[in-house]
Design a protein around this motif. Structure first.
Motif, short mmCIF file in Angstrom:
data_model
loop_
_atom_site.label_atom_id
_atom_site.label_comp_id
_atom_site.label_asym_id
_atom_site.label_seq_id
_atom_site.Cartn_x
_atom_site.Cartn_y
_atom_site.Cartn_z
N SER A 1 -3.75 -0.31 11.11
CA SER A 1 -3.66 -1.21 9.96
C SER A 1 -3.67 -2.67 10.40
N PHE B 1 6.64 -1.08 7.55
CA PHE B 1 6.05 0.25 7.47
C PHE B 1 7.19 1.22 7.20
N GLU C 1 -0.25 8.99 8.74
CA GLU C 1 -0.05 8.38 7.42
C GLU C 1 1.25 7.60 7.38
N ALA D 1 -0.73 4.62 13.19
CA ALA D 1 -1.29 4.18 11.91
C ALA D 1 -1.03 2.69 11.68
N VAL E 1 3.70 0.70 2.71
CA VAL E 1 3.60 -0.56 3.46
C VAL E 1 4.11 -1.62 2.49
N ALA F 1 0.84 -1.20 0.00
CA ALA F 1 0.00 0.00 0.00
C ALA F 1 0.87 1.25 0.00
N ARG F 2 0.33 2.30 -0.55
CA ARG F 2 0.93 3.64 -0.50
C ARG F 2 -0.02 4.55 0.27
N HIS F 3 0.53 5.46 1.02
CA HIS F 3 -0.24 6.50 1.71
C HIS F 3 -1.39 5.94 2.54
N TYR F 4 -1.08 4.99 3.41
CA TYR F 4 -2.10 4.46 4.32
C TYR F 4 -2.41 5.54 5.35
N ARG F 5 -3.65 6.02 5.36
CA ARG F 5 -4.04 7.13 6.24
C ARG F 5 -5.12 6.70 7.21
N VAL F 6 -5.05 7.25 8.41
CA VAL F 6 -6.08 7.00 9.40
C VAL F 6 -6.32 8.29 10.19
#
Length: 120
Positions: free
Chosen positions: A88, A55, A41, A84, A45, A26-31
């Protein structure tokens, strides 16, 4: 500009990791962190061939003055990344081994720091 340097760094960063067998998950995993708080962010990943989830924080600076890109990943940023990452991982039935890496780019020099910090 700073934005274009950062965008370029995020395009360059996965390449050396992929050459070592990591796969982009994943790119740019945001929460979201709550009302009024800035979102947490994770830039990248990735997964190691052995299943370790990695990460990755990507940092770029024009040069190594003031400690360079790696030194800019301070305690507050580390806490944000851990937040984050935990979010995840909460979605998974089985928790894989995990690691926090930093890809630091100072000018043209790219440095991959494996296990740059611990979740604590």
């Amino acid at each position: 500009s700073t934005k274009s340097r950062g965008d370029d760094a995020e395009v360059r960063a996965p390449r050396p990791l992929e050459r070592h067998g990591l796969v982009l998950v994943a790119r740019h995993y945001r929460v979201a962190r709550g009302p009024g708080a800035r979102a947490a962010e994770i830039d990248l990943v990735m997964r190691e061939p052995d299943g370790t989830l990695v990460f990755v924080e990507v940092r770029a600076r024009a040069g190594s003055a003031h400690g360079g890109a790696a030194a800019s990943v301070g305690l507050a940023k580390q806490r944000s990344l851990v937040f984050a990452a935990r979010h995840s991982l909460a979605r998974l039935a089985h928790l894989p081994p995990c690691r926090f890496d930093v890809v630091a780019i100072d000018g043209e020099r790219l440095q991959w720091l494996k296990g740059a910090f611990e979740a604590g």
